[in-house]
Design a protein around this motif. Structure first.
Motif: not given
Ligand code: HDC
Length: 279
Positions: A2-21
Motif C-alpha cells: 500500500a502507498e500510505g498517506t503522508p503527513y508533514e509537520y513542524d512546530d506549528r502543528e505541535v503547538i496547535l495540538y498542544n493548545l487543542g488539548v
C-alpha cells in the motif's frame, strides 16, 4: 505494498495540538518553540494517521451506515520512537483489524502504522474503534478478539486514587482541537450534531483522550502506550477529573465529567516508558 498517506509537520502543528488539548500560554515547553524543552504531548501520535486513507469504506462493511451515528468508541496508541519528533515527514498505513456486531451497533476497528518517511522507522501505531449506532445485527462476531495490550481493559483498583487532576475545558476546545485534523461537523455544527442526537456539538473523543493523557504524563512521566474506552460524551466547557492509580509500570486511570459525575473515559491504562521510581 500500500502507498500510505503522508503527513508533514513542524512546530506549528505541535503547538496547535498542544493548545487543542488544553495547554496554557504559561506551559512554555508545549507552546513556545524557543523553549529548551520544546515537546509535543505523546497523544499527538493519533494525529498523523487521522486522515489516512483506509483501504475500505465503512459503508461497505456494516449495514445502514450513517456518519451522524458514528462515535469514537476506543483508542489504543503505541509510541515507537523516543523522543517524539517535533517535526518530520511521516507516512501512515491503515488497515482493517476487525468488525464486531453488537446487535444495535456495529463496531469497526482500524489499525495504522505510522513510519518516518525518510528512514522507514516506526514512529506510532494506532488502533481506533468506531461505534456505529444502528449498524449492527449483521451476524458478525460479538466480541473483539483478544490482542493483549491492544484490547486490554484496566478496571480501577478499589483503593482511593494515587493522584487526581482536574481541568476545565474551554467553550472553544472543540473549535481549536478540530484544526489538528478532525473536521467532523459533529463537533462544531449544531444542525449536524442534532441529527446524531446531540443538541450541542460534543467534544472530540481524541481531544479528551489528549487531556487525560496529559494528566498521566504530567503526573507519572512518559508512557509507551495508552488505551482508553470512551464511555460517555463531553461538552466543550465541562470539567474533566482524571483519577489515576499507579500499578507497577502501568497507570490505570479513568476520567469523569465533574458537572454530571459520569465517566467519559473508563478502564483506561498507560504503560510507562520508565518507572520513575527506578530512574
Ligand atoms: O458509551 C457510549 C458513549 O456515548 N460513549 C462516548 C462516545 C464519545 O463521546 N466518543 C467521542 C466523541 S465522537 C468522535 O470523536 C468522533 C470522531 O470525530 C470520529 C471518530 C474517529 C475515529 C478514528 C479514526 C482514525 C456508547 C454510545 C458508545 C455506547 O453506549 P450504549 O449504546 O449504551 O452501549 P452499552 O449498552 O453500554 O454497550 C453495548 C455493547 O457495546 C460495548 N461498548 C460500549 N461502549 C463501547 C463499547 N464498545 C466499544 N467502545 C465503546 N465506547 C459494550 O461492551 C457492550 O458490549 P456487550 O453487549 O458485548 O457487553
Amino acid at each position: 505494498k500500500a502507498e500510505g498517506t503522508p503527513y508533514e509537520y513542524d512546530d506549528r502543528e505541535v503547538i496547535l495540538y498542544n493548545l487543542g488539548v488544553g495547554c496554557k500560554r504559561t506551559d512554555l515547553p508545549y507552546v513556545f518553540e524557543g523553549d529548551d524543552n520544546f515537546q509535543v504531548l505523546p497523544t499527538f501520535g493519533v494525529i498523523p494517521t487521522f486522515n489516512a486513507v483506509a483501504p475500505y469504506n465503512i459503508g461497505d462493511i456494516v449495514p445502514n451506515f450513517s456518519p451522524m451515528m458514528l462515535l469514537h468508541g476506543e483508542q489504543y496508541l503505541e509510541i515507537r520512537k523516543f523522543p517524539i519528533p517535533t517535526s518530520g515527514k511521516l507516512v501512515s498505513y491503515p488497515s482493517l483489524v476487525e468488525v464486531v456486531d453488537k446487535g444495535k451497533a456495529g463496531i469497526v476497528i482500524n489499525g495504522s502504522t505510522t513510519k518516518d518517511a525518510n528512514t522507514g522507522e516506526d514512529v506510532f501505531y494506532n488502533e481506533s474503534t468506531v461505534f456505529i449506532r444502528g449498524s449492527g445485527g449483521f451476524g458478525g462476531a460479538k466480541q473483539p478478539t483478544d490482542r493483549g495490550v491492544k484490547t486490554r481493559a484496566y478496571p480501577p483498583p478499589k483503593r482511593a486514587p494515587d493522584a487526581v487532576v482536574e481541568e476545565k475545558t474551554t467553550d472553544e476546545q472543540a473549535a481549536i482541537y478540530r484544526l489538528s485534523g478532525d473536521r467532523n461537523p459533529l463537533h462544531i455544527d449544531p444542525e449536524f450534531s442534532k441529527v446524531g442526537g446531540f443538541e450541542t456539538p460534543i467534544l472530540h473523543g481524541l481531544c479528551f483522550f489528549g487531556i487525560s493523557g496529559k494528566h498521566v504524563v504530567q503526573t507519572f512521566g512518559m508512557f509507551r502506550s495508552i488505551r482508553v474506552r470512551f464511555a460517555g460524551t463531553v461538552l466543550p466547557g465541562q470539567t474533566l477529573v482524571t483519577e489515576m492509580w499507579k500499578e507497577k509500570n502501568t497507570v490505570v486511570f479513568q476520567t469523569k465529567v465533574k458537572e454530571t459525575g459520569k465517566l467519559c473515559i473508563a478502564s483506561a491504562g498507560a504503560e510507562l516508558l520508565a518507572d520513575k521510581g527506578k530512574l
